[in-house]
Design a protein around this motif. Structure first.
Motif, mmCIF file in Angstrom:
data_model
loop_
_atom_site.group_PDB
_atom_site.id
_atom_site.type_symbol
_atom_site.label_atom_id
_atom_site.label_comp_id
_atom_site.label_asym_id
_atom_site.label_seq_id
_atom_site.Cartn_x
_atom_site.Cartn_y
_atom_site.Cartn_z
ATOM 1 N N ALA A 8 0.733 -1.195 -0.208
ATOM 2 C CA ALA A 8 -0.023 0.126 0.016
ATOM 3 C C ALA A 8 0.795 1.172 0.134
ATOM 4 C CB ALA A 8 -0.849 0.029 1.226
ATOM 5 N N ILE A 9 1.941 1.241 0.774
ATOM 6 C CA ILE A 9 2.675 2.451 0.809
ATOM 7 C C ILE A 9 3.423 2.548 -0.454
ATOM 8 C CG2 ILE A 9 5.012 3.164 1.647
ATOM 9 C CD1 ILE A 9 4.233 2.026 4.496
ATOM 10 N N ILE A 10 4.080 1.514 -1.054
ATOM 11 C CA ILE A 10 4.461 1.740 -2.583
ATOM 12 C C ILE A 10 3.545 2.150 -3.382
ATOM 13 C CG2 ILE A 10 5.458 0.399 -4.273
ATOM 14 C CD1 ILE A 10 6.762 -1.589 -2.368
ATOM 15 N N ILE A 11 2.326 1.847 -3.363
ATOM 16 C CA ILE A 11 1.297 2.328 -4.550
ATOM 17 C C ILE A 11 0.916 3.685 -4.147
ATOM 18 C CG2 ILE A 11 -1.159 2.143 -4.978
ATOM 19 C CD1 ILE A 11 -1.008 -0.975 -4.367
ATOM 20 N N VAL A 12 0.921 4.116 -3.026
ATOM 21 C CA VAL A 12 0.509 5.596 -2.547
ATOM 22 C C VAL A 12 1.753 6.492 -2.927
ATOM 23 C CG1 VAL A 12 0.251 7.228 -0.887
ATOM 24 C CG2 VAL A 12 -1.019 5.095 -0.829
ATOM 25 N N VAL A 13 2.954 6.120 -2.835
ATOM 26 C CA VAL A 13 4.173 6.603 -3.008
ATOM 27 C C VAL A 13 4.283 6.874 -4.597
ATOM 28 C CG1 VAL A 13 6.827 6.870 -2.870
ATOM 29 C CG2 VAL A 13 5.490 6.348 -0.848
ATOM 30 N N THR A 14 3.965 5.842 -5.315
ATOM 31 C CA THR A 14 4.382 5.879 -6.647
ATOM 32 C C THR A 14 3.260 6.962 -7.196
ATOM 33 O OG1 THR A 14 5.022 3.675 -6.783
ATOM 34 C CG2 THR A 14 4.325 4.298 -8.891
ATOM 35 N N ALA A 15 1.988 6.663 -6.797
ATOM 36 C CA ALA A 15 0.981 7.435 -7.513
ATOM 37 C C ALA A 15 1.384 9.181 -7.137
ATOM 38 C CB ALA A 15 -0.445 7.199 -6.660
ATOM 39 N N LEU A 16 1.796 9.353 -5.925
ATOM 40 C CA LEU A 16 2.530 10.847 -5.738
ATOM 41 C C LEU A 16 3.246 11.135 -6.676
ATOM 42 C CD1 LEU A 16 2.042 10.796 -1.843
ATOM 43 C CD2 LEU A 16 0.440 12.070 -3.466
ATOM 44 N N ALA A 17 4.338 10.287 -6.650
ATOM 45 C CA ALA A 17 5.405 10.727 -7.658
ATOM 46 C C ALA A 17 4.979 11.189 -9.011
ATOM 47 C CB ALA A 17 6.612 9.464 -7.510
ATOM 48 N N LEU A 18 4.181 9.985 -9.504
ATOM 49 C CA LEU A 18 3.601 10.265 -10.930
ATOM 50 C C LEU A 18 2.720 11.575 -11.194
ATOM 51 C CD1 LEU A 18 2.792 6.421 -11.971
ATOM 52 C CD2 LEU A 18 4.961 7.796 -12.605
ATOM 53 N N LEU A 19 2.110 11.799 -10.102
ATOM 54 C CA LEU A 19 1.399 12.938 -10.014
ATOM 55 C C LEU A 19 2.345 14.166 -10.261
ATOM 56 C CD1 LEU A 19 -1.313 14.846 -9.875
ATOM 57 C CD2 LEU A 19 -0.961 14.412 -7.362
ATOM 58 N N VAL A 20 3.466 14.239 -9.380
ATOM 59 C CA VAL A 20 4.102 15.385 -9.616
ATOM 60 C C VAL A 20 5.060 15.418 -10.919
ATOM 61 C CG1 VAL A 20 6.547 16.391 -8.632
ATOM 62 C CG2 VAL A 20 4.847 15.318 -6.882
ATOM 63 N N VAL A 21 5.145 14.285 -11.506
ATOM 64 C CA VAL A 21 5.823 13.931 -12.975
ATOM 65 C C VAL A 21 4.920 14.727 -14.077
ATOM 66 C CG1 VAL A 21 6.948 12.730 -14.522
ATOM 67 C CG2 VAL A 21 7.657 12.529 -12.232
ATOM 68 N N ALA A 22 3.695 14.220 -13.804
ATOM 69 C CA ALA A 22 2.718 14.449 -14.731
ATOM 70 C C ALA A 22 2.486 16.111 -14.809
ATOM 71 C CB ALA A 22 1.547 13.575 -14.485
ATOM 72 N N TRP A 23 2.297 16.644 -13.713
ATOM 73 C CA TRP A 23 1.908 17.774 -13.515
ATOM 74 C C TRP A 23 2.634 18.715 -12.484
ATOM 75 C CZ3 TRP A 23 -0.363 20.501 -17.220
ATOM 76 C CH2 TRP A 23 -0.846 21.629 -17.043
ATOM 77 N N PRO A 24 3.882 18.891 -12.557
ATOM 78 C CA PRO A 24 4.710 19.533 -11.685
ATOM 79 C C PRO A 24 4.321 21.161 -11.177
ATOM 80 C CG PRO A 24 5.984 19.451 -13.743
ATOM 81 C CD PRO A 24 4.827 18.617 -13.899
ATOM 82 N N GLN A 25 3.686 21.751 -12.090
ATOM 83 C CA GLN A 25 3.121 23.223 -11.822
ATOM 84 C C GLN A 25 2.450 23.202 -10.579
ATOM 85 O OE1 GLN A 25 2.912 21.264 -14.537
ATOM 86 N NE2 GLN A 25 2.670 22.572 -16.484
ATOM 87 N N LEU A 26 1.769 21.952 -10.440
ATOM 88 C CA LEU A 26 0.726 21.780 -9.175
ATOM 89 C C LEU A 26 1.447 22.192 -7.868
ATOM 90 C CD1 LEU A 26 -2.251 21.554 -8.281
ATOM 91 C CD2 LEU A 26 -1.542 19.086 -8.193
#
Length: 337
Positions: A8-26
């Motif tokens: 679960a931790i890996i999934i959450v961390v991966t999701a957050l990392a990909l969000l930052v990569v996809a839209w770092p402006q946020l």
């Protein structure tokens, strides 16, 4: 229990990392190291992401032990890919249509020549075919720029070459700007310091009646140059703070990097609007020319203040084997008034 918690931790961390990569402006992170490079290549990121999705799906099908984890990771990666595709689709995969040219239009050709490699004949022929009034040539020496100007002039389109060089050691440290005499007389302070590592050229109309024309070349966002790159983008913003500016060149940056740098409504940087963004061409990669355009980084731009509007723009893909690692771009600007 521990395994599920770790998954679960890996999934959450991966999701957050990909969000930052996809839209770092946020997160105000679009100009940070690593993220600045990753967000430049949305098409390539999506392509790699789809490959990872396929691999994870295969793992989920063949291994019951990790099926739920692999499926969850595949779903997250698929969302990442789709976000990038939505962004790229909104920016446009290419519309090469041009409106009929009027007498008041200005056609701008920009090409980083990687140190004169395509040759004066090739550059000049491209400018003549485009009917260019302004030719922006980052990484082009004074000698090559003058040779190109002479060839275009011989074809009945007289041009004046202006070159700024920080040194003669590398041709990358030179930027050449050609301006058609039909636009009037222009002056350039060739000794003025502009962008930090590689020179930009600022040409001002001698009588004050025409657009200021800026040939832009910020340094690339590579390790050791990130601070210079960020200061260069700030310089670009300041250079487009006027009311009548045409700016083109190798910006070494995409629309993602300009978060917070636009001033005028709809502007990318300062008061300047990106021609590609308004003509559905902003997802077409201009670098590297060795990669398919859909996978490349759209880092070469033509921009202008709102008193101009882009009535045509295209990334030229017919010169991919010319020697330069950049694709040339051409845009037609029409007075908005």
């Amino acid at each position: 229990m521990i395994r599920r918690t770790l998954a679960a931790i890996i999934i959450v961390v991966t999701a957050l990392a990909l969000l930052v990569v996809a839209w770092p402006q946020l997160f105000g992170a679009a100009r940070l190291p690593i993220l600045a490079q990753l967000v430049s290549l949305r098409g390539a990121a999506a392509s790699v992401g789809f490959g990872i999705v396929a691999l994870l799906v295969i793992v989920a099908l063949v291994s019951a032990r990790v099926r739920r984890f692999a499926a969850s990771m595949a779903a997250i990666m698929l969302v990442f890919c789709l976000v990038n595709l939505v962004v790229l689709s909104a920016r446009g995969f290419g519309d090469t249509a041009f409106a009929d040219r009027t007498d008041s239009d200005v056609t701008v050709l920009s090409w980083n020549t990687l140190g004169d490699l395509p040759g004066a004949d090739t550059i000049a022929q491209l400018a003549i075919e485009a009917g260019a009034d302004v030719v922006v040539l980052p990484e082009t020496s004074r000698a090559a720029g003058e040779a190109v100007a002479a060839l275009i002039s011989d074809a009945g389109l007289p041009m004046i070459a202006h070159t700024t060089s920080y040194d003669e050691v590398s041709k990358a440290r030179s930027t050449t700007l050609l301006i058609g005499v039909g636009l009037g007389e222009y002056t350039v302070d060739e000794l003025a310091r502009t962008t930090s590592v590689l020179p930009s050229v600022v040409a001002s109309p001698a009588d004050g009646s025409g657009p200021t024309i800026v040939a832009v070349h910020p340094v690339a966002p590579i390790p050791g140059e990130m601070a210079h790159w960020r200061s260069d983008l700030q310089w670009v913003k300041d250079a487009c703070s006027g009311d009548n500016v045409i700016m083109a060149g190798d910006f070494n940056s995409t629309l993602d990097h300009y978060a917070g740098l636009g001033v005028a409504p709809g502007a990318a940087v300062g008061n300047c609007v990106d021609a590609a963004a308004t003509t559905d061409n902003a997802a077409v990669g201009t670098w590297p020319s060795a990669a398919p355009a859909v996978l490349g980084a759209p880092i070469d731009h033509v921009m202008s203040t709102p008193n101009w509007r882009a009535t045509g723009m295209r990334v030229i893909t017919t010169q991919d084997d010319s020697g330069s690692d950049h694709r040339p771009i051409v845009a037609q600007l029409t007075p908005a008034d």
